[in-house]
Design an enzyme around this catalytic site. Structure first.
Site, PDB file in Angstrom:
ATOM      1  N   GLY A  35     -10.117   4.465  -5.420  1.00 28.17           N
ATOM      2  CA  GLY A  35     -11.520   4.523  -5.833  1.00 28.17           C
ATOM      3  C   GLY A  35     -12.228   3.306  -5.291  1.00 28.17           C
ATOM      4  N   PHE A  52       0.802  -1.228   0.000  1.00 27.12           N
ATOM      5  CA  PHE A  52       0.000   0.000   0.000  1.00 27.12           C
ATOM      6  C   PHE A  52       0.834   1.277   0.000  1.00 27.12           C
ATOM      7  CE2 PHE A  52      -4.615  -0.117   0.159  1.00 27.12           C
ATOM      8  CZ  PHE A  52      -4.791  -1.479  -0.044  1.00 27.12           C
ATOM      9  N   LYS A  87     -16.368   5.797   0.236  1.00 26.06           N
ATOM     10  CA  LYS A  87     -17.583   5.947   1.052  1.00 26.06           C
ATOM     11  C   LYS A  87     -17.311   5.645   2.531  1.00 26.06           C
ATOM     12  CE  LYS A  87     -19.970   1.460   0.719  1.00 26.06           C
ATOM     13  NZ  LYS A  87     -19.606   0.963   2.036  1.00 26.06           N
ATOM     14  N   CYS A  97     -15.649   1.063  -1.749  1.00 28.12           N
ATOM     15  CA  CYS A  97     -15.430   1.003  -0.295  1.00 28.12           C
ATOM     16  C   CYS A  97     -14.660   2.188   0.281  1.00 28.12           C
ATOM     17  CB  CYS A  97     -14.738  -0.301   0.060  1.00 28.12           C
ATOM     18  SG  CYS A  97     -15.790  -1.729  -0.257  1.00 28.12           S
TER      19      CYS A  97
HETATM   20  P1  NAD Z   1     -23.387  -4.592  -4.556  1.00 25.13           P
HETATM   21  O1  NAD Z   1     -24.080  -3.337  -4.935  1.00 25.13           O
HETATM   22  O2  NAD Z   1     -22.452  -5.254  -5.509  1.00 25.13           O
HETATM   23  O3  NAD Z   1     -24.468  -5.699  -4.132  1.00 25.13           O
HETATM   24  C1  NAD Z   1     -25.601  -5.442  -3.372  1.00 25.13           C
HETATM   25  C2  NAD Z   1     -26.744  -6.311  -3.863  1.00 25.13           C
HETATM   26  O4  NAD Z   1     -27.867  -6.135  -3.007  1.00 25.13           O
HETATM   27  C3  NAD Z   1     -27.218  -5.969  -5.277  1.00 25.13           C
HETATM   28  O5  NAD Z   1     -27.202  -7.141  -6.083  1.00 25.13           O
HETATM   29  C4  NAD Z   1     -28.658  -5.471  -5.067  1.00 25.13           C
HETATM   30  O6  NAD Z   1     -29.526  -5.785  -6.139  1.00 25.13           O
HETATM   31  C5  NAD Z   1     -29.040  -6.207  -3.805  1.00 25.13           C
HETATM   32  N1  NAD Z   1     -30.173  -5.628  -3.073  1.00 25.13           N
HETATM   33  C6  NAD Z   1     -30.484  -4.336  -2.860  1.00 25.13           C
HETATM   34  N2  NAD Z   1     -31.604  -4.240  -2.115  1.00 25.13           N
HETATM   35  C7  NAD Z   1     -31.989  -5.512  -1.852  1.00 25.13           C
HETATM   36  C8  NAD Z   1     -33.072  -6.066  -1.128  1.00 25.13           C
HETATM   37  N3  NAD Z   1     -33.968  -5.301  -0.523  1.00 25.13           N
HETATM   38  N4  NAD Z   1     -33.169  -7.410  -1.067  1.00 25.13           N
HETATM   39  C9  NAD Z   1     -32.275  -8.208  -1.676  1.00 25.13           C
HETATM   40  N5  NAD Z   1     -31.221  -7.729  -2.377  1.00 25.13           N
HETATM   41  C10 NAD Z   1     -31.093  -6.397  -2.463  1.00 25.13           C
HETATM   42  O7  NAD Z   1     -22.627  -4.254  -3.198  1.00 25.13           O
HETATM   43  P2  NAD Z   1     -21.310  -4.956  -2.620  1.00 25.13           P
HETATM   44  O8  NAD Z   1     -20.109  -4.380  -3.267  1.00 25.13           O
HETATM   45  O9  NAD Z   1     -21.502  -6.415  -2.603  1.00 25.13           O
HETATM   46  O10 NAD Z   1     -21.327  -4.391  -1.132  1.00 25.13           O
HETATM   47  C11 NAD Z   1     -22.256  -4.850  -0.155  1.00 25.13           C
HETATM   48  C12 NAD Z   1     -21.791  -4.372   1.205  1.00 25.13           C
HETATM   49  O11 NAD Z   1     -20.524  -4.987   1.514  1.00 25.13           O
HETATM   50  C13 NAD Z   1     -21.570  -2.881   1.321  1.00 25.13           C
HETATM   51  O12 NAD Z   1     -21.910  -2.469   2.614  1.00 25.13           O
HETATM   52  C14 NAD Z   1     -20.066  -2.730   1.119  1.00 25.13           C
HETATM   53  O13 NAD Z   1     -19.563  -1.581   1.732  1.00 25.13           O
HETATM   54  C15 NAD Z   1     -19.555  -3.972   1.805  1.00 25.13           C
HETATM   55  N6  NAD Z   1     -18.247  -4.444   1.331  1.00 25.13           N
HETATM   56  C16 NAD Z   1     -17.953  -4.425   0.015  1.00 25.13           C
HETATM   57  C17 NAD Z   1     -16.713  -4.922  -0.414  1.00 25.13           C
HETATM   58  C18 NAD Z   1     -16.340  -4.910  -1.874  1.00 25.13           C
HETATM   59  O14 NAD Z   1     -15.167  -5.112  -2.184  1.00 25.13           O
HETATM   60  N7  NAD Z   1     -17.293  -4.704  -2.797  1.00 25.13           N
HETATM   61  C19 NAD Z   1     -15.788  -5.429   0.509  1.00 25.13           C
HETATM   62  C20 NAD Z   1     -16.135  -5.446   1.858  1.00 25.13           C
HETATM   63  C21 NAD Z   1     -17.371  -4.950   2.250  1.00 25.13           C
END
Ligand code: NAD
Length: 436
Positions: free
Chosen positions: A258, A250, A264, A261
């Protein structure tokens, strides 16, 4: 064990698939009908190395299925994971409407004891809110656990299957037992499952991401200084990274962080701090530095063209916010595209995985190339925004042939400055002397 995962995005799909891989029966639930239909038909919806193979295997062996129906999806589940979006709300704090909305819906359909797990990144106090939302309609037994996810897109399967640590926030013995059993296959080599209270677990996730974002912004500031003082950031990086207390990882400067995560989560932690009367000054600076860094290359490009970008055409290599993913959320490349289009320039872009996502946003305002070399045709210069491996040792002769000017502006320091200089390029990167 029977597991349900609500939200089948980058985290939910990896979580569900990896739990199925260790023998659990997993149902993934999503409100997006198209996504559920595709996944049910064996079509993967995200690009994540190694995921497709285990997704298909578990689908075929009947340990993984998908539905849009929450009630049937959670039926008989011992643990329900919430992997729902927590995007920034208008004021910058995490918007909990998806998480709390599903929690309320769960309250209407739960019948037996279950462990509800917050897998999403959520502010301190959310486990209590989820508990309250479920309790609005359900007075049977249940526990709410905070189990933040630390996977990195691009290496998500490895991160999930072999986590450095698993953080579990719960004070319930019963929930602790279930979580211990579920995670046992993932920590066989001795990496810890760290149990703590819910609030500490929630803060651990924000503190981890904010620390990493700080490391990146710190190094980007060192790079800015290198450019002004005539030092080489690669040397400084190696010099400080060999100190164990600092560590090698890092420390690579670039055009900012970007993704869905870091931006935000840093913002949400600043907001949460403010709400309890604490000004998290370092993180405010981290955000400012990152905003500035995303457009760091643009003035250099503009200066090269005598301050006039209008009418110029640029090749752009890399759109995803980092390599090995198709995720473009908050990708620095998009900020560069916006700045170039606004200045009256045009862009031909290439990315191995993320072009469809960018096309969905920009339509034909950006041209998309078949491969990295096609993007160079008639371009005035090459800009690089993502460090995909295939960009690291390109055919420079093809670049010379296609570009109008031998000019490369590299936001990820892919090339050796002297080597590119020898080839006669005008080459500008981050924190290193330009070769002219
Ligand atoms: P994402 O947007 O890829 O996936 C979220 C999913 O939830 C979508 O498919 C959406 O259609 C679905 N959804 C929304 N409302 C819904 C409902 N009412 N019922 C069922 N499904 C519903 O998001 P993500 O990147 O997977 O992130 C999810 C969480 O995990 C966030 O809080 C994020 O901060 C955290 N996170 C993400 C990462 C990463 O690398 N992407 C890593 C660690 C933590």
């Amino acid at each position: 064990m029977k597991i349900a995962v609500v939200g089948t995005g980058y985290v939910g799909l990896v979580t569900g698939t990896c739990f199925a891989e260790t023998g659990n029966y997993v149902t993934c639930i999503d409100i997006d009908h198209r996504k559920v239909e595709k996944l049910s038909n064996g079509q993967i919806t995200i690009y994540e190395p190694g995921l497709e193979k285990i997704f298909l295997r578990n689908l075929k062996e009947g340990r993984l299925d998908f539905t849009t129906d929450l009630a049937s999806g959670i039926k008989d589940a011992a643990i329900i994971f919430l992997a729902l979006p927590t995007p920034p709300g208008e004021d910058g704090s995490a918007d909990l409407k998806y998480v709390l909305g599903v929690a309320r819906d769960l309250g209407k359909i739960l019948t037996d004891y279950v462990v509800v797990v917050d897998k999403s990144t959520v502010p301190v106090g959310t486990a209590e809110k989820v508990h309250a939302a479920i309790s609005e309609n359900y007075n049977g037994p249940f526990d709410v656990v905070s189990n933040p996810e630390f996977l990195r897109e691009g290496v998500a399967v490895d991160d999930f299957m072999k986590p450095d640590r698993v953080v579990v926030g719960t004070r319930s013995e019963r929930a602790r037992k279930s979580m211990t059993e579920l995670y046992a296959p993932f920590v066989r080599s001795g990496n810890p499952v760290i149990f703590m209270d819910e609030r500490s677990a929630e803060l651990t996730k924000y503190a981890a991401n904010s620390f990493l974002a700080t490391k990146i912004s710190f190094m980007n500031e060192v790079a800015q200084l290198c450019e002004r003082l005539g030092a080489d950031v690669d040397m400084v990086r190696r010099g400080i990274g060999s100190d164990d207390r600092i560590g090698k990882r890092f420390l690579f400067p670039g055009i900012g962080y970007g993704g869905s995560c870091f931006p935000k989560d840093v913002q949400a932690l600043v907001k949460s701090s403010g709400e309890v009367g604490y000004e998290f000054k370092i993180l405010e600076a981290v955000m400012d530095v990152n905003e500035r860094q995303k457009l760091h290359l643009i003035p250099k490009v503009s200066q090269y063209f005598g301050g006039e970008l209008a009418g110029k055409h640029f090749a752009l290599w890399g759109l995803a916010f980092k390599p090995n993913t198709d995720d473009i959320r908050e990708a620095p490349a998009l900020y560069m595209i916006d700045a170039l289009l606004e200045a009256g320039a045009t862009v031909s872009a290439f990315d191995p995985e993320a072009m469809a996502n960018v096309k969905a946003l920009y339509g034909d305002r950006v041209k998309f190339a078949e491969n990295q070399y096609d993007a160079l045709e008639s371009a005035d210069a090459l800009l690089i925004a993502t460090e995909w491996n295939e960009f690291r040792t390109p055919d420079f002769m093809r670049i010379v042939k296609s570009l109008k000017n031998k000019a490369i502006f590299d936001g990820r320091n892919l090339f050796d400055v002297d080597a590119v200089k020898e080839l006669g390029f005008h080459y500008e990167s981050i924190g290193r002397a330009p070769s002219k």
